[in-house]
Design an enzyme around this catalytic site. Structure first.
Site, PDB file in Angstrom:
ATOM      1  N   HIS A  78       0.837  -1.210   0.000  1.00 22.79           N
ATOM      2  CA  HIS A  78       0.000   0.000   0.000  1.00 22.79           C
ATOM      3  C   HIS A  78       0.867   1.253   0.000  1.00 22.79           C
ATOM      4  O   HIS A  78       0.609   2.213   0.730  1.00 22.79           O
ATOM      5  CB  HIS A  78      -0.934   0.012   1.208  1.00 22.79           C
ATOM      6  CG  HIS A  78      -1.865  -1.157   1.278  1.00 22.79           C
ATOM      7  ND1 HIS A  78      -3.166  -1.113   0.834  1.00 22.79           N
ATOM      8  CD2 HIS A  78      -1.666  -2.411   1.742  1.00 22.79           C
ATOM      9  CE1 HIS A  78      -3.737  -2.300   1.018  1.00 22.79           C
ATOM     10  NE2 HIS A  78      -2.846  -3.101   1.566  1.00 22.79           N
ATOM     11  N   TYR A 348       3.216  -5.763  10.288  1.00 23.22           N
ATOM     12  CA  TYR A 348       3.075  -4.304  10.185  1.00 23.22           C
ATOM     13  C   TYR A 348       4.114  -3.604  11.056  1.00 23.22           C
ATOM     14  O   TYR A 348       4.664  -2.570  10.693  1.00 23.22           O
ATOM     15  CB  TYR A 348       1.681  -3.869  10.628  1.00 23.22           C
ATOM     16  CG  TYR A 348       0.582  -4.072   9.615  1.00 23.22           C
ATOM     17  CD1 TYR A 348       0.736  -4.917   8.514  1.00 23.22           C
ATOM     18  CD2 TYR A 348      -0.634  -3.428   9.769  1.00 23.22           C
ATOM     19  CE1 TYR A 348      -0.285  -5.096   7.606  1.00 23.22           C
ATOM     20  CE2 TYR A 348      -1.666  -3.595   8.859  1.00 23.22           C
ATOM     21  CZ  TYR A 348      -1.490  -4.435   7.783  1.00 23.22           C
ATOM     22  OH  TYR A 348      -2.510  -4.612   6.881  1.00 23.22           O
TER      23      TYR A 348
END
Length: 374
Positions: A78, A348
């Site tokens: 992303h 993450y």
């Protein structure tokens, strides 16, 4: 909650699918690119405590290899995105399903977040991306915040971290051709019929014309905890209030490289954009597996309205600095036995540490019209 038994289902028509793919290597390469984009949209892995098994660092290393190396300072997935801000107001019926402060009746909750495309390349052409995302940080006054990272895909292509890792490896381009190896991709698909089913759903769906008229799904199962302690397995969707529109592939391909971001800026300049948060409740026997979608007749509850009224380029101090960890949950929302959010959370964190230690150049959408900061 304990694992639930999956309903019996017939074996997928995999031999025919595999035969078709062998006869059409171009389609196989296209599938590899779709899966690589989807893999980028959900970076996760499991088995963190055992050296012989996958680790978050190993998984990020594999993703960087598949992307041809990291783009310094950017998210490992992303990478191309834009920040936004707005507010959320819960519905009257939401409080009966979850005691989370964001659903307090009539309360306007501050929201910041990010729209993005799944690819690891921050300069990817918008028309080449089939997966889009909305990341949110909801911050009710005087109460714990809630973060979520949701996508516009119909479920996920796998349900386990190990299968996801295998997909990343199979999707890694061959250095000699710059494209995924058809033999590796075909072998992967033969082992994962759930991925074949996901690809069929992706092929059947219409792609929204932009961020504003797209809807975004939690994909993973979470537990909503009611004020009386009742716990329900749910998934949710941020359902666009904008009328849905789609673009013919030829029209989309002819658009400028950043057309989706340009269109979003133009739309927000006219006024706020809104979504309804719709929770879907599981019934006994519904599988808590991200690769399996629930029947369309499941009960749906309107949980409230999200309003976005500001957008700006990523910069120090805004969404650029946020790790949208899906396990940052408030009281009233809890993880389920779906393994994916736990693994995503760990990976993450690794991605966040790596990118924040690097110098970040301006992204493709860092411009004055998007509110770039010096």
């Amino acid at each position: 909650m304990p694992d639930q038994a999956e309903p019996a289902k017939s074996a997928p028509d995999l031999p025919d699918t595999a035969t078709l793919l062998r006869r059409n290597p171009i389609r196989l390469l296209a599938i590899g690119l779709v899966l690589a984009a989807t893999a980028a949209s959900f970076a996760y892995v499991g088995g963190f405590l055992t050296p012989q098994r996958l680790s978050p660092n190993h998984f990020i290393d594999a993703m960087e290899t598949a992307a041809g190396g990291p783009h310094a300072g950017f998210r490992r997935a992303h990478a191309k995105g834009i920040c936004f801000a707005g507010h959320f107001v819960g519905s009257p019926q939401a409080r009966g399903l979850s005691s989370a402060a964001v659903f307090a009746s009539g309360q306007s909750v501050s929201v910041s977040g990010r729209f993005a495309e799944a690819a690891p390349d921050p300069f990817a052409k918008d028309s080449s991306e089939a997966v889009r995302s909305m990341a949110l940080r909801l911050q009710p006054a005087g109460a714990p915040e809630w973060r979520m990272a949701i996508n516009d895909t119909p479920g996920l292509h796998v349900s386990t971290p190990r299968a996801f890792y295998e997909n990343v490896v199979a999707s890694t381009p061959d250095p000699a051709t710059g494209k995924p190896d058809p033999a590796k991709m075909q072998a992967y698909l033969a082992r994962h019929p759930e991925t074949v089913a996901f690809l069929a759903r992706m092929k059947a769906r219409l792609l929204a014309s932009g961020f504003a008229d797209d809807s975004y799904n939690s994909v993973d199962g979470f537990l909503f905890v009611a004020p009386d302690g009742a716990r329900r397995l749910v998934r949710w969707t941020m359902q666009a209030e904008e009328p849905f529109a789609t673009l013919a592939p030829a029209v989309r391909d002819a658009k400028p490289a950043n057309y989706m971001f340009d269109d979003l800026l133009a739309r927000i300049a006219k006024g706020p954009v809104r979504w309804r948060m719709i929770a879907t409740l599981a019934q006994p026997g519904d599988p808590n597996r991200a690769a399996e979608v629930w029947p369309a007749d499941r009960q749906r509850i309107d949980m409230g309205e999200l309003t976005i009224d500001r957008v700006e380029s990523e910069a120090t101090g805004n969404c650029q600095d946020i790790n949208f960890d899906p396990l940052v949950l408030p009281p009233g929302v809890a993880p389920s036995d779906d393994p994916i959010p736990f693994a995503r959370s760990a990976v993450y964190s690794v991605s966040f540490r790596r990118r924040t230690s690097e110098h970040k150049a301006p992204s493709a959408v860092a411009n004055e019209s998007a509110g770039a900061r010096s």
